[in-house]
Design an enzyme around this catalytic site. Sequence first.
Site, PDB file in Angstrom:
ATOM      1  N   ASN A   7       0.879  -1.170   0.000  1.00  0.00           N
ATOM      2  CA  ASN A   7       0.000   0.000   0.000  1.00  0.00           C
ATOM      3  C   ASN A   7       0.918   1.222   0.000  1.00  0.00           C
ATOM      4  O   ASN A   7       1.516   1.562   1.021  1.00  0.00           O
ATOM      5  CB  ASN A   7      -0.887  -0.035   1.245  1.00  0.00           C
ATOM      6  CG  ASN A   7      -1.917   1.085   1.238  1.00  0.00           C
ATOM      7  OD1 ASN A   7      -1.868   1.978   0.393  1.00  0.00           O
ATOM      8  ND2 ASN A   7      -2.833   1.031   2.180  1.00  0.00           N
ATOM      9  N   GLU A 384      -7.920  -5.685   4.885  1.00  0.00           N
ATOM     10  CA  GLU A 384      -7.781  -5.354   3.468  1.00  0.00           C
ATOM     11  C   GLU A 384      -6.561  -6.031   2.858  1.00  0.00           C
ATOM     12  O   GLU A 384      -6.574  -6.409   1.696  1.00  0.00           O
ATOM     13  CB  GLU A 384      -7.728  -3.832   3.288  1.00  0.00           C
ATOM     14  CG  GLU A 384      -9.080  -3.210   3.612  1.00  0.00           C
ATOM     15  CD  GLU A 384      -9.075  -1.698   3.592  1.00  0.00           C
ATOM     16  OE1 GLU A 384      -9.316  -1.132   2.541  1.00  0.00           O
ATOM     17  OE2 GLU A 384      -8.846  -1.099   4.657  1.00  0.00           O
TER      18      GLU A 384
END
Length: 398
Positions: A7, A384
């Site tokens: 990320n 996630e």
Amino acid sequence: MKILVINSGSSSIKYKCFEMPEGHVLASGLCEKIGEPTGRLTRHVGDRDTVTEREFPDHSAALEAVLAGLTGEGGVFERLDEIGGVGHRVVHGGEAYSGSVLIDDDVIAAVRDNIPLAPLHNPPNLLGLEVGRKLLPGVPQVGVFDTAFHQNMPASAYLYALPYELYQEHRVRRYGFHGTSHAYVSKRAARMLGKQPEDLRIITCHLGNGASIAAIKGGRSVDTSMGFTPLEGLVMGTRPGDMDAAIVLFLQDHLGMSAKDVGTLLNKKSGLLGLTGRTNDMREIEAAAANGDERARLAIEVYCHRVKKHIGASTAVLGGVDALVFTAGVGENSSLIRKTCVEGLEALGFTMDLTRNETAPRGVETDVAAADSRVRILVIPTDEEVAIAEETYAVIQK
Ligand code: AMP
């Protein structure tokens, strides 16, 4: 297969490495303050933490350090070619992607084309894609888009009532975000209830620093609270959510603010921070409200009123609900917020067991609905990263 999930933010790279398909976490960490002299790489392996403080001049240097940490001393495997795939979180995929895809030049171009729609998020996501391809050539890289899950929304839900040309020519429409989280917790909810997602109508409330609600029918998002950008919808840490667009005109015409100033006010200074005047951290706000701070009490009221309104709207869109899910930092941890959001919704079928809600253990999937509630009310920790690893593994297997 080892899957690395990345990320990439404007000054940080968060990562987690999984053994798939089992979903075991091999290592995780965060490289932050990229580009500053005081950079810091924190690595977790098992129950061991290692911190390295030095300058990481750019995202390439940061990812290089992450990869060196995975394979070097105290690492989790020997050679980088053991990595079978890299999953990248990408915020805005626009209308092009309703699922995860292998990254190629066309995908890179599409992420770049969508920068105007997500100016804060897509540029650093793009950097992550580029350095991933550079440092791990030949390793399949997969883009997992926050917008993808909502791409099946009907036009009635995604169109704004603006001149249609704005949609046709400039793609001004509602996209929705947090899709990876909404999809993940709705699947977990189906599993908890022992049913297939296809047979369920679920409302998922992702209440973190950013916050959104999704109405999910038969496993597909049919409406969501965020729109063209992540500004619309619920009250968030520093964003106001729904508001009259004329306020923007007022700020510019009467208070002389520039478009840039208004952008900063709406993205960074509003929401819980704006209402309390001092913090966007719900823990601090709850503590202040308990100590008689009126602005903190008001902030909680406004926040929960908005969530309640969107639960009602989602119920109407779905034509009935089987499960309501709370997730993310606030949704998973705050029994007060969960309770206040569903208070008074008994007539719609939402009846909470207040004791179960109060005593719900942290980090555990829990049903906090009363035994006779028509709708199950579930607290489900979101993950996630594992969702991105699962998507990445599935795309590579194809
Ligand atoms: P996230 O963006 O999902 O990491 O969520 C961040 C938000 O969760 C922050 O506003 C935190 O204050 C909030 N949060 C975390 N733990 C708690 C808690 N125990 N009670 C209330 N809010 C919490």
